[in-house]
Write a protein that holds these residues in place. Structure first.
Motif, PDB file in Angstrom:
ATOM      1  N   SER A 138       0.819  -1.215   0.000  1.00 54.17           N
ATOM      2  CA  SER A 138       0.000   0.000   0.000  1.00 54.17           C
ATOM      3  C   SER A 138       0.848   1.259   0.000  1.00 54.17           C
ATOM      4  O   SER A 138       0.395   2.313  -0.458  1.00 54.17           O
ATOM      5  N   THR A 139       2.085   1.158   0.509  1.00 53.40           N
ATOM      6  CA  THR A 139       2.958   2.339   0.562  1.00 53.40           C
ATOM      7  C   THR A 139       4.212   2.158  -0.295  1.00 53.40           C
ATOM      8  O   THR A 139       5.207   2.829  -0.090  1.00 53.40           O
ATOM      9  N   GLY A 140       4.147   1.234  -1.254  1.00 56.50           N
ATOM     10  CA  GLY A 140       5.307   0.981  -2.112  1.00 56.50           C
ATOM     11  C   GLY A 140       5.691  -0.487  -2.099  1.00 56.50           C
ATOM     12  O   GLY A 140       4.933  -1.348  -1.634  1.00 56.50           O
ATOM     13  N   GLN A 141       6.884  -0.781  -2.587  1.00 57.21           N
ATOM     14  CA  GLN A 141       7.354  -2.155  -2.672  1.00 57.21           C
ATOM     15  C   GLN A 141       7.726  -2.708  -1.284  1.00 57.21           C
ATOM     16  O   GLN A 141       8.387  -2.042  -0.498  1.00 57.21           O
ATOM     17  N   VAL A 142       7.277  -3.923  -1.014  1.00 61.11           N
ATOM     18  CA  VAL A 142       7.618  -4.619   0.221  1.00 61.11           C
ATOM     19  C   VAL A 142       8.664  -5.674  -0.114  1.00 61.11           C
ATOM     20  O   VAL A 142       8.436  -6.541  -0.961  1.00 61.11           O
ATOM     21  N   ARG A 143       9.817  -5.607   0.537  1.00 64.91           N
ATOM     22  CA  ARG A 143      10.907  -6.548   0.263  1.00 64.91           C
ATOM     23  C   ARG A 143      10.739  -7.760   1.174  1.00 64.91           C
ATOM     24  O   ARG A 143      11.096  -7.723   2.347  1.00 64.91           O
ATOM     25  N   ALA A 144      10.200  -8.837   0.606  1.00 61.38           N
ATOM     26  CA  ALA A 144       9.961 -10.051   1.395  1.00 61.38           C
ATOM     27  C   ALA A 144      11.246 -10.823   1.639  1.00 61.38           C
ATOM     28  O   ALA A 144      11.416 -11.437   2.696  1.00 61.38           O
TER      29      ALA A 144
END
Length: 336
Positions: A14-20
């Protein structure tokens, strides 16, 4: 067997890319069981899905027997995937098929002839201890039995790698034990390399040779379980070994106080009494206890020593294979 090199994976948030996954590196030896643990959202399931190529990583390499799966496509990728059996999270059996029918499904898809297919299904039902449930449908089985059938199905095509994502989730302790026994038998009897994603450190305690701790998409700890528990500062030791509570009022009465980790039958049974006899010290157990990691007994004790040769006794315990960490209570020196 499995080598993961600098693996990264991001998802839109929701606020950009999430680095899993953020630069994950791992080595898993052939025929071993690796437990991948960590808090929720650490990237455990994403790692398992990437290793199985159910998710494509953004970058990095995943090598199985030296072949980089990320570089494959088409027929070569499909062939490589057949070497990786997957036990997905949750109840994944087809309700309209019997237990035997679920196990046979991958063999049917591969075009295995009927007689060979039936023989293989019978072997796997025997492996998971459910021969008598061959004709039962999933809704007639317990949760643990369904999970064992899912393991048998994942092994049907004789993979070299088995990935199990939270295989004991929501199971009671007795049922959990039966599922873990099946995974351990797969390693011992079939030579399969097993990667288990779990939030339960009890899984690591019972069947894992190695552990990788993920946090925030990074590997923060990785190694052999018995090596990591010898390091009192490791997360693995904190999670697996008996707790030791401080009691300054009691500990202050001793010349030296130390936490000692002993691994193996010989060390647990003999090192502390031998140190007492060798150095003429009075050694008392102030806390801790015994546990078992797989088949190996492991102890963590807080010990209090009184006597002129207390330092020498602790040094000898360390030289003989014990892990010694002196505490702050009493006139303490540097760790042995």
């Amino acid at each position: 067997m499995i080598t993961v090199e600098n693996l990264t994976k991001t998802f839109p948030g929701s606020t950009g890319q999430v680095r899993a996954l953020d630069g994950v590196n791992l080595d898993v030896a052939a025929g071993s069981v690796l437990g991948v643990v960590g808090p929720s959202g650490a990237g455990k399931s994403t790692l398992a899905r990437c290793v199985a190529l159910l998710e494509r990583p953004d970058s990095g390499a995943i090598r199985v027997d030296g072949t980089d799966l990320v570089s494959l496509g088409g027929t070569a990728l499909r062939a490589a995937r057949r070497q990786i059996g997957v036990v997905p999270q949750g109840d994944s059996l087809l309700r309209q098929r019997t237990a035997a029918g679920n196990v046979a499904l991958p063999l049917e898809s591969a075009g295995v002839p009927g007689p060979q297919r039936r023989t293989r299904v019978a072997e796997l039902l025997d492996l998971v201890g459910l021969t008598d449930k061959a004709g039962s449908y999933p809704d007639q089985l317990s949760g643990g039995q369904r999970q064992r059938i899912a393991v048998a199905r994942a092994l049907a095509a004789s993979p070299s790698v088995l990935l199990a994502d939270e295989p004991t989730s929501a199971l009671d302790p007795d049922t959990t034990g039966s599922v873990l026994t099946v995974l351990d038998r797969a390693r011992a009897e079939l030579g399969v390399t097993v990667l288990v994603v779990t939030h339960d450190m009890g899984v690591v305690r019972k069947i894992c040779d190695d552990v990788a701790v993920l946090d925030g998409g990074r590997v923060v700890e990785h190694g052999k379980v018995l090596d990591l528990v010898a390091d009192a500062s490791s997360r693995t030791a904190a999670a697996l070994l008996p707790a030791v509570d401080q009691n300054p009022a009691v500990e202050g009465a001793y010349d030296r106080v130390a936490d000692v980790v002993l691994v193996g039958f010989a060390a647990v049974g003999a090192l502390l009494p031998e140190a007492t006899n060798r150095f003429g010290v009075d050694l008392n157990l102030l806390g801790g206890g015994l546990t078992r990691l797989g088949e190996t007994p492991v102890a963590r004790f807080r010990v209090g020593l009184t006597g002129e040769r207390s330092d020498s006794a602790l040094e000898w315990i360390a030289e003989a294979g014990g892990a010694v960490r002196r505490t702050l209570a009493g006139p303490q020196g540097v760790a042995a």
